[in-house]
Design an enzyme around this catalytic site. Sequence first.
Site, mmCIF file in Angstrom:
data_model
loop_
_atom_site.group_PDB
_atom_site.id
_atom_site.type_symbol
_atom_site.label_atom_id
_atom_site.label_comp_id
_atom_site.label_asym_id
_atom_site.label_seq_id
_atom_site.Cartn_x
_atom_site.Cartn_y
_atom_site.Cartn_z
ATOM 1 N N GLU A 227 38.793 35.471 -3.563
ATOM 2 C CA GLU A 227 40.119 34.741 -3.347
ATOM 3 C C GLU A 227 40.063 34.127 -1.946
ATOM 4 O O GLU A 227 40.681 32.827 -1.645
ATOM 5 C CB GLU A 227 41.374 35.832 -3.316
ATOM 6 C CG GLU A 227 41.824 35.984 -4.945
ATOM 7 C CD GLU A 227 42.840 37.094 -4.811
ATOM 8 O OE1 GLU A 227 42.528 38.182 -4.151
ATOM 9 O OE2 GLU A 227 43.762 36.827 -5.631
ATOM 10 N N GLU B 254 40.152 43.223 -10.261
ATOM 11 C CA GLU B 254 41.269 43.726 -9.885
ATOM 12 C C GLU B 254 41.678 44.485 -11.246
ATOM 13 O O GLU B 254 42.434 45.752 -10.958
ATOM 14 C CB GLU B 254 42.643 42.936 -9.502
ATOM 15 C CG GLU B 254 42.362 42.564 -8.014
ATOM 16 C CD GLU B 254 41.280 41.186 -7.878
ATOM 17 O OE1 GLU B 254 40.558 40.910 -8.884
ATOM 18 O OE2 GLU B 254 41.531 40.636 -7.024
#
Length: 703
Positions: free
Chosen positions: A104, A124
């Site tokens: 990210e 995640e």
Amino acid sequence: MSEVVSYELKGNIGVISVNNPPVNALAQVVREGILNSIQAAQEDASKAIVLRCEGRTFIAGADITEFGKPPKDPGLPIVLDAIENSSKPVIAAIHGTALGGGFEVSLACHYRCAVASAKVGLPEVKLGLLPGAGGTQRVPRIAGVKAALDMITSGNPIAACKAHTMGLVDEIIEADDLEAGAIEYAKGLVESGAPLKRIRDITIDPATIEADFFANARKQLARRARGQIAQDKIVSCIEAAVELPMDEGLQRERELFRELITSPESAAMRHIFFAERRAAKIKDLSKDTPVRDIAKVAIIGGGTMGGGIAMCFANVGIPVVMLEINDEALQRGKDIIRKNYNITLQKGKMSEDQLEQRIGLISGTTDYTDISDVDLVIEAVFENLELKKEIFAKLDTVCKAGAILATNTSYQDVDAIAEATARPQDVVGMHFFSPANVMKLLEVVRGEKTADDVLATVMKIGKKIGKVCALSRVCYGFIGNRMLGGYGREAQMLLMDGCTPVQVDSALEGFGMAMGPLAMSDLAGLDVGYKARQGRTDLPDDPKLYRMGTLLVEMGRHGQKTGSGFYKYDPQTRRRESDPEVEALIKEEAAKLGIEQLEISNEEILQRCFYPLINEGALILEEGIAQRPSDIDVVYVFGYAFPVAKGGPMHYADQVGLKNVYDKICELRDRYGEDYWKPAPLLKQLAEAGSTFAEWDKNRSAG
Ligand code: 3HC
Ligand code: NAI
């Protein structure tokens, strides 16, 4: 500037270097260091900024150890804003694995370059989370909604070259030195006046998304990831990326991320993440215990397990010799291996060349002299102690000094097998799970005399072939199968007490087990348990015990392979259907034994099946068979498909409360007797102290 992040001007390129071993996780000091560096670079002579990492990998994500603790500033979104709003282009230079928050960070950069061996991903979901720093908003904007959904709901990493074709990576750096290559790339961007590319500026046209796309995705995911709550929220975030402006999408993502991070599912999955890594460590072995070189392996017995084990080694390029009883058995074993590889080929997960290359690594023999040069032997012949001892005595005479001699036995005494050789220090258990080429667990069984370097080597080779290893001492059934006894017993007892097979299996499947215990017995073959029980003298003399399992076998209903067992099976589809004949028989047998059939709640079904597992787990800990409660969780999640979102039986017990577990076991003892329900002393002690298995382990490790 913090120590773990440095900033240096190299010519007209500012270079930010992150150095936070082992995986450059985004701990507070890293976030702060990057933020300060970006701010410093705005003021200096740099024309562009390269963000790179020292060590084995680019940032591999948020620091998972910080989760559940009070957040510390600066938060990741602030760092990402600073990167995205930089007045000079920021270029991420990726090697190793850019995962989660790490990827990210790179997505907030204006450009991403990577070495070809790098991987990027948003794992995640494997921690019961969703990407919480823009991943769900930025990936669909550059790679498309479908690709984003696949990537984020699977959590699987993507190789840099594929990421390049998907638009996730802008440039593959061929140079050996990534830093130098990235600086060159940055200079090129500056010279060509490349714009500040911000992914947030892309909008997705909602008209390009099929009307029922998200509804279908939700349905599919609900089936695929039962009991996991993150998937549905990921779909909501990607929907937001299509429908809402970037900032609102980010806000939605943040809200849902916060909900997940406090969920018991995510806590359980994070527990398993660390449990898996702890399980690989043997408490009394130092990190620098030497390991033996494993360049060639022999497998004795090319049946169900032997063939699968051979594939595990061939898959990582290690040559294997499979030794069988005769040419016919050898050919049968090889044919099954080819068939299994062909299935992988047909699924498009392997090329013809890879298939031939792997099969080429597996040779066969019926002659022991052909295995005299191997470094590791794994015996996987019939489950018979005398036969195994005979084979180990033979291995002792033919194998070179220093070869590791392992047995894949499920139940036999590894020490007795070791005593059949003059080198018990080289003997160890390597207990694979079926199908061996698929199941992730490897129970490493430490004999009384197993040498330290043998254990260290087996743990290492286990990891190399993609297994999750857990150490067990010797006992009947080791950790996993020993604990399973009471689980299978109660599944059958519940039938006599009033449940149907569907009711028992549905309750456990509703909890998240991949398959209920009765359906699982049908799959494995009811005759297997039947035969195993015949050899046992320790079982209570109780006509109720395994009554249905025994009767069904005697009726010729051996499970799926005969088309019927606890269920009947459609011959074409193999789908299971409840069988009124079995349900009537259960009632008849209960009546014969004078057992009143009662309404039993799903909660009680779960308690009766899982609490024996937990109780046995407590005994296993007291006896030192398992090193830690979390190792038992690893065994159950990776070997028995216990739902990862429940964290394994010992973690689950801690969540239920050990006092509740203990009280229920006492109640069941009073109802059904001590033969079946006898609380383990450790469980009693912890329940009375209001403690947990996790606390007990922590105190013990500290003491
Ligand atoms: N945070 C804290 N510790 C981490 C970590 C992380 N993200 N990732 C790995 N570690 C630790 C491990 O616990 C281990 O510690 P130990 O040596 O004390 O046992 C050590 O780093 C090395 O890890 P591995 O043994 O797993 O090393 P490998 O080389 O086999 O694998 C890896 C490296 C592929 C990076 C693997 O560790 C991994 O998959 N890590 C997790 C990645 C991940 O899930 N990232 C997402 C985190 S959530 C997030 O980013 C939220 C964001 O969206 C806001
Ligand atoms: P299997 O019956 O499928 O295969 C055994 C193979 O061993 C046969 O091909 C047979 O020809 C060969 N064999 C027998 N005697 C031999 C000898 N003297 N020399 C060379 N080969 C010989 O059995 P399976 O299921 O593969 O089990 C093997 C071992 O693995 C057993 O100890 C079993 O308990 C264990 N195990 C089995 C699991 C399973 O789910 N099937 C799971 C984990 C362990």
